[in-house]
Each structure stands twice: as C-alpha cells, then as structure tokens.
Design an enzyme around this catalytic site. Structure first.
Site, PDB file in Angstrom:
ATOM      1  N   LYS A  42       0.842  -1.201   0.000  1.00 29.88           N
ATOM      2  CA  LYS A  42       0.000   0.000   0.000  1.00 29.88           C
ATOM      3  C   LYS A  42       0.876   1.250   0.000  1.00 29.88           C
ATOM      4  O   LYS A  42       1.547   1.534   0.981  1.00 29.88           O
ATOM      5  CB  LYS A  42      -0.920   0.054   1.227  1.00 29.88           C
ATOM      6  CG  LYS A  42      -1.942   1.196   1.132  1.00 29.88           C
ATOM      7  CD  LYS A  42      -2.629   1.487   2.456  1.00 29.88           C
ATOM      8  CE  LYS A  42      -2.074   2.705   3.125  1.00 29.88           C
ATOM      9  NZ  LYS A  42      -2.178   3.963   2.331  1.00 29.88           N
ATOM     10  N   GLU A  52       6.943  14.954  17.688  1.00 28.55           N
ATOM     11  CA  GLU A  52       7.461  14.988  16.323  1.00 28.55           C
ATOM     12  C   GLU A  52       6.617  15.933  15.466  1.00 28.55           C
ATOM     13  O   GLU A  52       5.412  15.761  15.331  1.00 28.55           O
ATOM     14  CB  GLU A  52       7.438  13.585  15.707  1.00 28.55           C
ATOM     15  CG  GLU A  52       8.075  13.527  14.337  1.00 28.55           C
ATOM     16  CD  GLU A  52       8.125  12.122  13.774  1.00 28.55           C
ATOM     17  OE1 GLU A  52       9.166  11.747  13.207  1.00 28.55           O
ATOM     18  OE2 GLU A  52       7.118  11.400  13.895  1.00 28.55           O
TER      19      GLU A  52
END
Length: 492
Positions: A175, A386
């Site tokens: 994917k 992050e």
C-alpha cells in the site's frame, strides 16, 4: 498529463472499486498530477487472497536464490533506465528537490542489487547435536507480507521493504501513501514487464490507511505487516495485528538529538545542524530536530545558525536554484504551522522563519520558511513531539551528563548525532544516546548494509542490512536421526 491511479493485482492493472475520489497534487503549485479512487476492504481482501494462493503454489517461494536474485538485478537495471522519470515524479509528487529524489532513485536500485547478492550468500547452520543426530537451522519466507509505506520517500521506502521481502521468497500486498503513489506505479510497471516474476507475487492496492491498511493489518491471511510511519498509527497496526499474532515490523517516529560540544568546529557543526533538520524539508523521521549545544558555544552557534538559515532558498523542487522544497500536502503544512503557533504560545522565541512562504509565486504551493526556536523548555510540546517539518529547537547544555539527559528525555529513540574533536568523549556520549541510528561528526548518511531501526517508541524491528532480510524470514530447525531405530520408550 494527469496519470490515472490503478491497483496491480494478480499481474493485472485494476481500477480501485469505490467512489471515494483520490486526487494527487503537486505540492509546489497544487496542479493535479494523479487522479483515481480509493480501494475497498473487499478489493484489498482480493489482493490478499491472490498473494496467499500464489505463495502456497510455491512458484516464487521455492525458486532458487539465484533465480530470485536475477529478477532483483533486472528490476535494478530497469530502475536505472527510468531514473530521470522516477525522480521527476517523486519531486512533483512529494515536493522534495530533484537532487534529493535522484539520490533516492539511485539508492533504490542499489537496494535491489544488495539483496540480490545477499540472498545468494551461504546461509543457515549445521551442527552435530549428538552422536546420532545432525541438526540444521534454515530460513524460509514468512508468507504473505503486507507492506505499508509513508509519503516522505515514496520510492525508496517502498524498495526498503519490497526488495528484501521478494528476495526472501514472500508474496506481497503493498500500500503506497495516498498522497504520493506515482513512483510506485512506475515500480509496479517494471514488475509487470518481468516475465520471471510470477503473477500474484507482487500486488499493489491504492487507498486509505483506515481501510486498506486496516484490512491488511487485521487479515488472518497476512503473515507479516511491515509499516513505516507515525507512532500513533504504528500502535493501531500493532493492535490490529494481534488477531492472528502476525509478525510486525514498525519503523516509527523520531525526535532526534544533535549534540554539539564547544570544542568542535563551529562552522561545520552549524552546517550539519542545518542539513540534519532542513534536508527533505524536515520531513524525515531521523531529522536532527533537537540541537543541543554546550553553553559556552551556544550564543555563537545560534547566531551563525540563524544567519545561514536566511540563505536557504525555498522553492519548487524542479527549480535547480531551490535548496529546500515544498511540504507534501496542505494538511501537513497546516499541521506544521499549528506546531509553530504552539511553540509561540508555550513561550519559545522564534529566531528565524515561523510562517508560510507566499511571495514570488510560492502562494500556489505549500511552503514554510525554515524555522528556528530558542528559549525552549524541555517539557514544551515542540521539544517532545514529532513535528515532521522544517522546525528545529536549539537548547543549551552544561556538561556531558546534562547532554545525555536531554538527548534521552523523549519517548523516541530513532537517531542522534554527536559533534566533538575529542574522540573519546564523542564515543562515550554516543554510546549513552538511546537511539538505533547514530553519527559522530556527521548526520544523515545511511548505508544499505547497516540496519535501520529505533529504540523506545521509535519502533520494532529493522530495515536494511542482513537484519532487513531476516525480518522477512522464518527460522526453522531440522533434526535428522542418522541411524533410525525404535525409541523403546514404551513397553513393547
């Protein structure tokens, strides 16, 4: 020209089967470069079924290492032949500058060649377990592997998983990221042209993570899932994969420290600091997003860093004058801008950047000025979370112990660097940094021969090197009795 987005299942190009439209934009100008639809759970399950049947037939799984290696080498050669086309696609799809994308394509071809060589190397173990037993340890393919990749390295991250998975003899259901599927279609077009790669071994399904990715992760017919992306999504995949206790490999987020001691060359340390965070527009899991500088050098470092930031030319990736490209999507740009506002609200000082770039025609794209925060506290979100964009924090530290404490003070442990002319100190400190990928007087170079993986919430397992191949292999012991006779355990 707008490319139609297609799935590749059982050796055939197939349209995704839902009415949920998938539009792929060039982040530098928002021009449509790809158009199609997302795939359904049922279509994903069909790709898994094909992969399982193909694996169980054994045409690829039982091929000799030499036969598999020949296919991988042919793939590498065909990548080289289309290198310019692929690099251009990654540039207009992801937003990175063309030079970066060209390095990625070269690395992708090298990765296929590396695993073509590695799979042909002697492997396994043989030992005499007793006077009458010979034992062997052999490695076999895992089976059906689900491979889910992020958008920051569209081709290279795909190859980091596909090359070792195919080398080991597995079948794959791949994917790509929804926003950057273009170069993956070229890669599968290459697969389609190689007759020696059996149909059904390599399958690709376009779609959303909460449908295609979830289906792959939950399926009891998938033996392993390898995912690169955010820690939050990695946790969901880990939960979904527990249904059949499938093997998982998770390469997740990072908030990596770049430690600078006062004895290092200031100009060099600043250049590596810039490279560590602004390469790839900061959209790299191993980016040096927390720069820690010894107190006596801190002011000089910040001053020079900010001066050099102003020289970075941000622009379209195909512009040879650009040093830093676009953010991959509007959604990601807004996420980064939100974190910049969070940093301001938390009381940090913006020393450079901190805004969207719209002048000189950049208003049509998703561009953010390289951003530097100072006056930060260690518990601030911009230090702990992050951001995945061109945003860096610069903090002072007192001594070695303080540097190590700050370096290890997040939930992540992917990467880290140390700069010092004192080799003993550099080694002492880097050995205490809890991270899987580290550098001394350097930042970012990686090698296909070396493992890529992190500590703590930066993931489970490794890519690349011999470790990357072993992720896609099962280990089996075979015990052979040399002179078979009745065990005589029970009364005769």
């Amino acid at each position: 020209m707008v490319k139609e987005l297609m799935n590749y299942i059982n050796g055939e190009w197939v349209k995704p089967d839902t009415d949920r439209e998938n539009i792929v934009l060039n982040p530098a100008n928002q021009e449509v470069i790809g158009k199609g639809f997302h795939s359904s759970k049922e279509q994903t399950e069909e790709a898994i079924r094909v992969a399982k049947e193909t694996f169980e037939r054994g045409e690829w799984a039982n091929a000799t290492p030499g036969e598999r290696a020949a296919v991988l080498l042919k793939i590498a050669d065909m990548i080289d032949e289309r290198a310019e086309e692929i690099a251009t696609l990654d540039t207009i799809d992801n937003g990175k500058i063309l030079e970066e994308a060209s390095f990625d394509v070269a690395d992708a071809a090298s990765t296929f060649r590396y695993y073509a060589g590695l799979i042909q190397a002697p492997a396994g173990e043989v030992f005499n377990a007793s006077d009458d037993h010979q034992s062997m340890i052999v490695r076999e393919p895992v089976g059906v592997t689900g491979l889910i990749v992020p958008w920051n390295f569209p081709l290279l991250m795909s190859v980091w998983k596909i090359a070792p998975a195919l080398a080991a003899g597995n079948s794959i259901v791949f994917k790509p990221a929804e926003v950057t599927p273009m170069s993956a279609m070229i890669l599968f077009d290459i697969f389609d042209q190689i007759e020696e790669l059996p149909k059904g071994v390599a399958n690709m399904v376009m779609g959303e993570g909460n449908v295609v990715g979830q289906t792959i992760s939950e399926s009891h017919d998938v033996d392993m899932v390898s995912f690169t992306g955010s820690t939050a999504v990695g946790k969901k995949i880990m939960q979904a994969a527990s249904g059949n206790l499938k093997r998982i490999s998770l390469e997740l987020g990072g908030k990596s420290p770049n430690i600078v001691f006062a004895d290092t060359d200031l100009d060099m340390a600043v250049d590596y600091g810039l490279f560590g965070i602004f390469y790839g527009s900061g959209q790299i899991c191993s980016a040096g997003s927390r720069i820690l500088v010894e107190e006596s050098m801190y002011d000089d470092y910040v001053k020079l860093f900010v001066e050099k930031v102003k020289n970075i030319k941000v622009g379209p990736g195909l512009d040879p004058e650009s040093n830093m490209g676009a953010i991959v999507s509007e959604q990601q740009m807004n996420r980064v801008l939100e974190y910049i506002e969070i940093g301001k609200q938390e009381g940090a000082t913006v020393a450079a950047g901190g805004y969207r770039l719209t002048d000189n025609g950049l208003d049509k794209g998703f561009f953010i000025a390289p951003t530097v925060f100072v006056d930060v506290e260690n518990d601030m979100r911009i230090v702990q979370e992050e951001i995945f964009g061109p945003v860096v924090t610069i903090q002072p530290f007192k001594d070695e112990a303080d540097a190590v404490r700050l370096a290890n003070s997040t939930n992540y442990g992917l990467a880290g660097g140390v700069f010092s002319k004192d080799g003993s100190r550099a080694m002492r400190v880097i050995k205490q940094v809890r991270a899987g990928i580290t550098w001394v007087n350097d930042y970012h170079p990686t090698f296909v021969e070396a493992p890529w993986g992190g500590y703590k919430q930066s993931g489970i397992g490794h890519s690349l090197g011999t470790y990357g191949l072993e992720e896609f292999q099962e280990v089996k012991q075979i015990n052979v009795r040399l002179q078979p006779e009745s065990p005589g355990w029970f009364p005769q």
